[in-house]
Design a protein around this motif. Structure first.
Motif, PDB file in Angstrom:
ATOM      1  N   GLU A 188       1.087  -1.373  -0.283  1.00  0.00           N
ATOM      2  CA  GLU A 188      -0.187  -0.043  -0.334  1.00  0.00           C
ATOM      3  C   GLU A 188       1.052   0.932   0.191  1.00  0.00           C
ATOM      4  O   GLU A 188       0.962   2.439  -0.755  1.00  0.00           O
ATOM      5  CB  GLU A 188      -0.963  -0.129   1.040  1.00  0.00           C
ATOM      6  N   LEU A 189       2.041   1.400   0.630  1.00  0.00           N
ATOM      7  CA  LEU A 189       3.438   2.395   1.280  1.00  0.00           C
ATOM      8  C   LEU A 189       3.681   2.472  -0.664  1.00  0.00           C
ATOM      9  O   LEU A 189       3.254   3.976  -0.782  1.00  0.00           O
ATOM     10  CB  LEU A 189       3.774   2.097   1.716  1.00  0.00           C
ATOM     11  N   GLU A 190       4.035   1.760  -0.962  1.00  0.00           N
ATOM     12  CA  GLU A 190       4.419   1.731  -2.511  1.00  0.00           C
ATOM     13  C   GLU A 190       3.022   2.258  -3.529  1.00  0.00           C
ATOM     14  O   GLU A 190       3.543   3.411  -5.079  1.00  0.00           O
ATOM     15  CB  GLU A 190       5.016   0.574  -3.271  1.00  0.00           C
ATOM     16  N   GLN A 191       2.041   1.701  -3.585  1.00  0.00           N
ATOM     17  CA  GLN A 191       1.291   2.488  -4.040  1.00  0.00           C
ATOM     18  C   GLN A 191       1.245   4.370  -3.856  1.00  0.00           C
ATOM     19  O   GLN A 191       1.126   5.272  -5.092  1.00  0.00           O
ATOM     20  CB  GLN A 191      -0.708   2.013  -3.849  1.00  0.00           C
ATOM     21  N   VAL A 192       1.326   4.441  -2.619  1.00  0.00           N
ATOM     22  CA  VAL A 192       0.631   5.908  -2.129  1.00  0.00           C
ATOM     23  C   VAL A 192       2.243   6.981  -3.185  1.00  0.00           C
ATOM     24  O   VAL A 192       1.679   7.396  -3.123  1.00  0.00           O
ATOM     25  CB  VAL A 192       1.893   5.658   0.109  1.00  0.00           C
ATOM     26  N   ASP A 193       3.336   6.204  -2.672  1.00  0.00           N
ATOM     27  CA  ASP A 193       4.511   7.035  -2.724  1.00  0.00           C
ATOM     28  C   ASP A 193       4.025   7.154  -4.202  1.00  0.00           C
ATOM     29  O   ASP A 193       5.027   8.129  -4.714  1.00  0.00           O
ATOM     30  CB  ASP A 193       6.125   6.141  -2.612  1.00  0.00           C
TER      31      ASP A 193
ATOM     32  N   LEU B 462      15.409   8.425  16.546  1.00  0.00           N
ATOM     33  CA  LEU B 462      13.700   9.343  16.590  1.00  0.00           C
ATOM     34  C   LEU B 462      13.122   9.018  15.225  1.00  0.00           C
ATOM     35  O   LEU B 462      11.534   8.923  15.536  1.00  0.00           O
ATOM     36  CB  LEU B 462      13.461  10.441  17.638  1.00  0.00           C
ATOM     37  N   ALA B 463      13.135   9.680  14.358  1.00  0.00           N
ATOM     38  CA  ALA B 463      12.808  10.037  13.101  1.00  0.00           C
ATOM     39  C   ALA B 463      12.221   8.358  12.463  1.00  0.00           C
ATOM     40  O   ALA B 463      11.499   8.382  12.077  1.00  0.00           O
ATOM     41  CB  ALA B 463      14.407  10.472  12.897  1.00  0.00           C
ATOM     42  N   THR B 464      13.741   7.502  12.846  1.00  0.00           N
ATOM     43  CA  THR B 464      12.796   5.898  12.156  1.00  0.00           C
ATOM     44  C   THR B 464      11.884   5.945  13.170  1.00  0.00           C
ATOM     45  O   THR B 464      11.129   5.216  11.962  1.00  0.00           O
ATOM     46  CB  THR B 464      14.103   5.173  12.045  1.00  0.00           C
ATOM     47  N   HIS B 465      12.198   5.871  14.214  1.00  0.00           N
ATOM     48  CA  HIS B 465      11.092   5.494  14.535  1.00  0.00           C
ATOM     49  C   HIS B 465       9.742   6.494  14.171  1.00  0.00           C
ATOM     50  O   HIS B 465       7.998   5.299  14.211  1.00  0.00           O
ATOM     51  CB  HIS B 465      11.271   4.874  16.126  1.00  0.00           C
ATOM     52  N   THR B 466       9.718   7.114  14.511  1.00  0.00           N
ATOM     53  CA  THR B 466       8.551   7.704  14.975  1.00  0.00           C
ATOM     54  C   THR B 466       8.108   7.739  13.101  1.00  0.00           C
ATOM     55  O   THR B 466       6.604   7.517  12.929  1.00  0.00           O
ATOM     56  CB  THR B 466       8.958   9.563  14.309  1.00  0.00           C
ATOM     57  N   GLN B 467       8.683   7.873  11.763  1.00  0.00           N
ATOM     58  CA  GLN B 467       7.994   7.352  10.581  1.00  0.00           C
ATOM     59  C   GLN B 467       7.961   6.143  10.600  1.00  0.00           C
ATOM     60  O   GLN B 467       7.002   5.720   9.933  1.00  0.00           O
ATOM     61  CB  GLN B 467       9.707   7.489   9.408  1.00  0.00           C
ATOM     62  N   ASP B 468       8.166   5.078  11.037  1.00  0.00           N
ATOM     63  CA  ASP B 468       7.407   3.373  11.310  1.00  0.00           C
ATOM     64  C   ASP B 468       6.144   3.799  11.825  1.00  0.00           C
ATOM     65  O   ASP B 468       5.119   2.824  10.895  1.00  0.00           O
ATOM     66  CB  ASP B 468       8.493   2.438  11.986  1.00  0.00           C
ATOM     67  N   LEU B 469       5.986   4.530  12.415  1.00  0.00           N
ATOM     68  CA  LEU B 469       4.645   4.384  13.422  1.00  0.00           C
ATOM     69  C   LEU B 469       3.658   5.089  12.420  1.00  0.00           C
ATOM     70  O   LEU B 469       2.466   4.482  12.007  1.00  0.00           O
ATOM     71  CB  LEU B 469       4.839   5.261  14.690  1.00  0.00           C
ATOM     72  N   TYR B 470       4.313   5.832  11.532  1.00  0.00           N
ATOM     73  CA  TYR B 470       3.661   6.880  10.442  1.00  0.00           C
ATOM     74  C   TYR B 470       2.947   6.056  10.016  1.00  0.00           C
ATOM     75  O   TYR B 470       2.358   6.620   9.176  1.00  0.00           O
ATOM     76  CB  TYR B 470       4.591   8.660  10.386  1.00  0.00           C
ATOM     77  N   ARG B 471       4.087   5.246   8.947  1.00  0.00           N
ATOM     78  CA  ARG B 471       3.867   4.823   7.807  1.00  0.00           C
ATOM     79  C   ARG B 471       2.514   3.612   8.477  1.00  0.00           C
ATOM     80  O   ARG B 471       1.443   3.258   7.552  1.00  0.00           O
ATOM     81  CB  ARG B 471       4.425   4.078   7.485  1.00  0.00           C
ATOM     82  N   GLY B 472       3.239   3.588   9.425  1.00  0.00           N
ATOM     83  CA  GLY B 472       1.879   1.783   9.644  1.00  0.00           C
ATOM     84  C   GLY B 472       0.802   2.565   9.372  1.00  0.00           C
ATOM     85  O   GLY B 472      -0.174   2.051   9.122  1.00  0.00           O
ATOM     86  N   VAL B 473       0.285   3.893  10.712  1.00  0.00           N
ATOM     87  CA  VAL B 473      -1.227   3.923  10.712  1.00  0.00           C
ATOM     88  C   VAL B 473      -1.656   4.670   9.102  1.00  0.00           C
ATOM     89  O   VAL B 473      -2.763   4.426   8.961  1.00  0.00           O
ATOM     90  CB  VAL B 473      -0.531   5.588  11.832  1.00  0.00           C
ATOM     91  N   ALA B 474      -0.365   5.195   8.746  1.00  0.00           N
ATOM     92  CA  ALA B 474      -1.255   6.334   6.818  1.00  0.00           C
ATOM     93  C   ALA B 474      -1.660   5.351   6.425  1.00  0.00           C
ATOM     94  O   ALA B 474      -2.118   4.937   5.822  1.00  0.00           O
ATOM     95  CB  ALA B 474       0.232   6.874   5.933  1.00  0.00           C
ATOM     96  N   ALA B 475      -1.167   3.651   6.820  1.00  0.00           N
ATOM     97  CA  ALA B 475      -1.117   2.463   5.422  1.00  0.00           C
ATOM     98  C   ALA B 475      -2.393   1.911   5.726  1.00  0.00           C
ATOM     99  O   ALA B 475      -3.422   2.047   4.573  1.00  0.00           O
ATOM    100  CB  ALA B 475       0.138   1.695   5.594  1.00  0.00           C
ATOM    101  N   ARG B 476      -2.905   1.902   7.209  1.00  0.00           N
ATOM    102  CA  ARG B 476      -3.976   1.194   7.364  1.00  0.00           C
ATOM    103  C   ARG B 476      -4.946   2.460   6.988  1.00  0.00           C
ATOM    104  O   ARG B 476      -6.439   1.891   7.259  1.00  0.00           O
ATOM    105  CB  ARG B 476      -4.042   1.232   8.928  1.00  0.00           C
ATOM    106  N   GLN B 478      -5.417   4.628   4.652  1.00  0.00           N
ATOM    107  CA  GLN B 478      -5.622   4.569   3.604  1.00  0.00           C
ATOM    108  C   GLN B 478      -7.058   3.197   3.526  1.00  0.00           C
ATOM    109  O   GLN B 478      -8.153   3.359   2.397  1.00  0.00           O
ATOM    110  CB  GLN B 478      -4.532   3.663   3.500  1.00  0.00           C
ATOM    111  N   ARG B 479      -6.305   2.326   4.118  1.00  0.00           N
ATOM    112  CA  ARG B 479      -7.815   0.763   3.813  1.00  0.00           C
ATOM    113  C   ARG B 479      -8.781   1.471   4.675  1.00  0.00           C
ATOM    114  O   ARG B 479      -9.847   1.052   4.227  1.00  0.00           O
ATOM    115  CB  ARG B 479      -6.595   0.015   4.674  1.00  0.00           C
ATOM    116  N   ASP B 480      -8.759   1.291   6.188  1.00  0.00           N
ATOM    117  CA  ASP B 480     -10.239   1.905   6.977  1.00  0.00           C
ATOM    118  C   ASP B 480     -11.047   2.945   7.002  1.00  0.00           C
ATOM    119  O   ASP B 480     -11.543   3.139   7.403  1.00  0.00           O
ATOM    120  CB  ASP B 480      -9.960   1.140   8.258  1.00  0.00           C
ATOM    121  N   GLY B 481     -10.493   4.207   6.440  1.00  0.00           N
ATOM    122  CA  GLY B 481     -10.221   5.614   6.357  1.00  0.00           C
ATOM    123  C   GLY B 481     -11.001   5.952   7.803  1.00  0.00           C
ATOM    124  O   GLY B 481     -11.348   6.624   7.976  1.00  0.00           O
TER     125      GLY B 481
END
Lengths: 193, 653
Positions: A188-193, B462-476, B478-481
């Motif tokens: 999904e991320l790749e699609q987003v990017d 701090l940046a990699t961990h924050t980014q990881d958390l953010y991406r997890g949230v963002a991806a989901r 996208q899916r569930d809105g």
């Protein structure tokens, strides 16, 4: 709720650490005025590098023992008389030997101490590098690994370990779920990017 | 009266621990389930009896029973009740009893919980834990007994060492021991796996929670020790690289390595032997730590008693445990070979974990080298060498910085294979931020390379961990809105272990920030003041108002009244110099004002001349972050520990 584009949001989120850091290092700047004796910093510097000869692993500066206090007086006196820190340290070294230095000297067998950690690191790195390459090659040559049935099965049902079976999907369920989700998120991320 | 009950209970426990060991092992070897059951009942009884023994000793303290030598040496009539009860582990003999009591309780819990799920490991579990208890009970009953009597009984005791009359010191040993002893259960399971010639993923699942628990306890114990050193010893620091501190730090390092590499075994079924080695090493180091401190071989701040008979027994016991454990590991490990590990690519989480392990092992070896080197030199060459804090700070910090860099990468690198492109995407922002972070650090005036690199790495992680958390949230999303708090909640609850790890890492980061701040920015002043004098320390203006007296239960003190002002903020600090009854050595009680930004730390020194007193004042930036970081770590571990049950249910175990 309006969704901003993820890329921009990533940048916003990543600003936080920067702000946090700015706060973190907004430490008070040294105030100009000092009232302690200007020699005191030198005395402290010397005293922190010498051990109190009768205490357990404490520097002369930290220790509360009478001997340490006397040593501190001697150091103070010598600094006042214009001795530099090398001379003062030597003075105590003449009386107590290497034992008095908190930081071991870099000569003789003490080199083991100083070289040790970096040799460990080097050795570990080389070993690991070699091992990684070997395992990677093993993957390329595609040997089938010798697996075993998980003891969860064997302990409960009393069966003996079977050769050749990959470790059961049974106990990897939690893992594969997470794996799948991870991959899905990646996709999904790749699609987003 | 209570002491006899306790003594008798401990003797009975010793006999039953022997029974547990014999019945367990023989029952296993001869395939007699009934014998193993006898071992189980014995284990439960040992736990009960040692509880009685320990409570008996505590009761003797509460009743001021000075006919007990140990009580007479570590308590007095004036000692407050709280310290009376906790004086049970205020000395050598009682601490050993506490150790073996914890071990008995843990064994009982392990036997009871894993009885039906691990029948094959059970005999060895009973045997090994029983054997360790037998060793400790020999020590407690025959070589350093807290049950010894004293006739005629003195009217009053010699009182507890003043340094130990502090909450930090009260809780430091029990937590440390919960950690040490907690590793005994995974150790016994690992040994059972080796002796049975099976080791798979299943014992790992049960063990991970034990190990996590033990690791959390050990971490808490170490931090409490640091906290105690900071508040009681009055030297403005919290970690002196004392041999005793190092003794508890080594098992922590190897346990941390184990917690990481065990994930690889769980997910990819690799490195089984290595994990067994790590857990056995961890428990061995726990024993070594206990013994280094308790045998009096190290004379350090914590050394209490010194008795050659004890030391020799301890060394022999230690040698037996080590030879047996590592002997079994060497001779049985090839039964467990799961084939050559295979890596799809060199760049993957698996190899990140391996490098993590390498760093932690090198760190542990370094600490071991620095701790044992003076002992070795004294024994072999007859020369006395001091290996103090300056040495450790110089060699240890680079290793830890490497570990920090890995921490930033390890969490986000995918399993099995990572492409260079994906990695580039992953680390682009964090790396940029880490580089940018150097600028403000430089402007603030940090010139020490360790400080600059350290701060930059903190930002990177701090940046990699924050980014990881953010991406997890963002991806989901996208899916569930759904709204992001909901999504975040679901994300964390679905995968407690991963996010528990993430929280733990954040706690470590807080601590590292605290180490950098207090390690590199500490300011100190020594000066003599008379009442009415004023001094400046950073933003604070300190006024020495007056000198007074204070007294409580069993001490009297000179107490300075210091008025501290910073802008509109104003407070009173009361540093003391205490003299405890029956002790000639004065104790400094530092006055500490802590804020999130810095600690103002004032120590009262000696009277220099009539009305003039020596003061030592420290400004320690970010010390509080260390204590809060430890709390965040505890949170993270708690979160991770929630998951064990669900995993097992999923697998129908």
């Amino acid at each position: 709720m309006k969704r901003s584009s993820p890329g921009c949001a990533v940048r916003k989120i990543l600003l936080f650490p920067l702000v946090a850091l700015a706060i973190l290092f907004a430490l008070p700047v040294l105030a100009g005025e000092r009232q302690e004796d200007p020699d005191e910093a030198t005395v402290r510097d010397i005293a922190q590098g010498l051990r109190c000869a009768v205490c357990q692993n404490q520097s002369v500066y930290e220790s509360n023992s009478d001997l340490a206090k006397d040593m501190l007086k001697v150091i103070r006196q010598k600094v006042r008389d214009g001795g530099d820190s090398a001379e003062v340290r030597q003075y105590f070294h003449d009386r107590y030997g290497d034992y008095i230095y908190l930081e071991p000297t870099r000569q003789g067998s003490n080199l083991i101490l100083w070289a040790g950690p970096f040799l460990f690191l080097l050795g570990g790195g080389v070993l690991l590098g070699v091992a990684l390459r070997r395992w990677h090659r093993a993957r390329l040559s595609g040997q089938s690994p010798v697996g075993s049935v998980s003891p969860a099965l064997s302990e409960k049902s009393g069966t003996t370990a079977k050769k050749g079976g990959r470790d059961g999907a049974v106990q990897h369920k939690g893992g594969t779920d997470a794996d799948d989700r991870q991959q899905r998120i990646q996709r999904e991320l790749e699609q987003v990017d | 009266m209570w002491i006899e009950v306790g003594h008798f209970a401990a003797l009975t426990a010793f006999v039953l621990a022997l029974t547990q060991t014999g019945a367990g092992v023989l029952g296993g070897i001869l395939a007699r389930p009934a014998w193993v059951r006898v071992g189980r009942q014995a284990a439960l009884m040992v736990a009960l009896l040692l509880t009685v023994a320990s409570l008996g000793l505590i009761m003797s303290f509460l009743q001021h029973d000075f006919s007990v030598r140990y009580v007479a040496e570590h308590a007095s009539l004036k000692l407050p009740v709280f310290y009376l009860a906790t004086a049970m582990w205020g000395g050598h003999e009682g601490s050993l009893l506490l150790w073996v009591w914890f071990l008995a309780v843990f064994s009982a819990v392990a036997v009871w919980r894993h009885w039906s799920t691990h029948p094959l490991s059970m005999p060895w579990l009973l045997g090994l834990l029983g054997a360790v208890m037998v060793g400790f009970l020999l020590l407690v009953l025959f070589l350093s007994s807290p049950f010894e009597r004293l006739f005629p009984a003195p009217a009053d005791g010699r009182d507890l060492n003043p340094m130990l009359q502090d909450p930090g010191m009260v809780f430091h040993p029990p937590f440390l021991y919960l950690g040490y002893v907690g590793f005994s259960v995974p150790y016994a399971f690992a040994m059972a796996a080796l002796l049975n010639g099976r080791s798979g993923t299943e014992w790992i699942l049960a063990m991970r929670r034990w190990t996590l628990f033990a690791w959390a306890m050990l971490t808490t114990g170490i931090v409490l020790g640091a906290y105690w050193a900071y508040y009681v010893l009055g030297w403005g620091g919290y970690w002196a690289w004392d041999p005793v501190e190092n003794a508890s730090f080594m098992p922590w390092l190897t346990a941390t390595a184990f917690l990481h590499s065990v994930m690889v075994q769980e997910r990819r079924d690799m490195f089984r032997t290595w994990n067994l080695f790590l857990i056995i090493t961890t428990f061995s180091l726990s024993l070594l730590g206990t013994f280094l401190v308790r045998s009096g071989v190290l004379s350090s701040v914590h050394a209490f008693a010194n008795d050659p008979g004890r030391g020799v027994f301890i060394l022999i016991f230690m040698a037996v445990v080590l030879l047996f454990s590592f002997g079994v590991l060497v001779f049985r490990a090839d039964h467990l070979r799961s084939g050559t590990p295979r890596l799809d690519t060199i760049l993957c989480k698996e190899s990140a974990f391996l490098f993590n392990n390498m760093f932690f092992m090198v760190a542990a070896l370094t600490v071991l080298l620095g701790t044992l080197y003076p002992l070795a030199m004294e024994t072999l060459a007859g020369t006395k060498v001091t290996v103090g804090a300056p040495y450790f700070n110089k060699v240890f910090v680079p290793i830890m910085l490497g570990t920090l860099a890995l921490m930033g990468m390890g969490l986000v690198i995918p399993w099995r294979r990572a492409t260079a492109a994906a990695l580039g995407r992953m680390f682009r922002w964090p790396l940029l931020l880490a580089l940018l972070a150097i600028l403000p650090v430089w402007l603030v005036g940090v010139r020490h390379p360790y400080g600059i690199i350290g701060a930059s790495l903190v930002v990177f992680v701090l940046a990699t961990h924050t980014q990881d958390l953010y991406r997890g949230v963002a991806a989901r999303r996208q899916r569930d809105g759904r709204a992001w708090p909901t999504v975040l909640w679901h994300l964390v609850i679905r995968n407690q272990r991963r996010y528990g790890g993430l929280v733990t890492h954040l706690g470590v980061l807080l601590m590292v920030a605290g180490f950098i701040g207090s390690g590199l920015f500490q300011q100190e002043r020594d000066l003599v003041m008379r009442p009415g004098d004023v001094m400046h320390m950073g933003p604070w203006q300190l006024t020495f108002a007056s000198m007074g007296r204070a007294a409580r239960h069993n001490w009297q003190a000179n107490e300075a009244v210091i008025q501290a002002d910073k802008g509109r903020e104003s407070l009173t600090l009361l540093p003391q110099k205490r003299i405890y009854d029956g002790s000639s050595q004065p104790m400094s009680e530092a006055a500490i004002h802590s804020t999130w930004r810095e600690d103002l730390y004032v120590v009262l020194g000696d009277q220099v001349a009539d009305g003039a007193w020596a003061f030592r004042v420290y400004l320690n930036p970010l010390v509080m972050w260390i204590w809060w970081g430890a709390c965040v770590i505890a949170l993270g571990v708690g979160l991770s520990m929630l998951q064990g049950r669900r995993l097992r249910r999923k697998q129908g175990a």
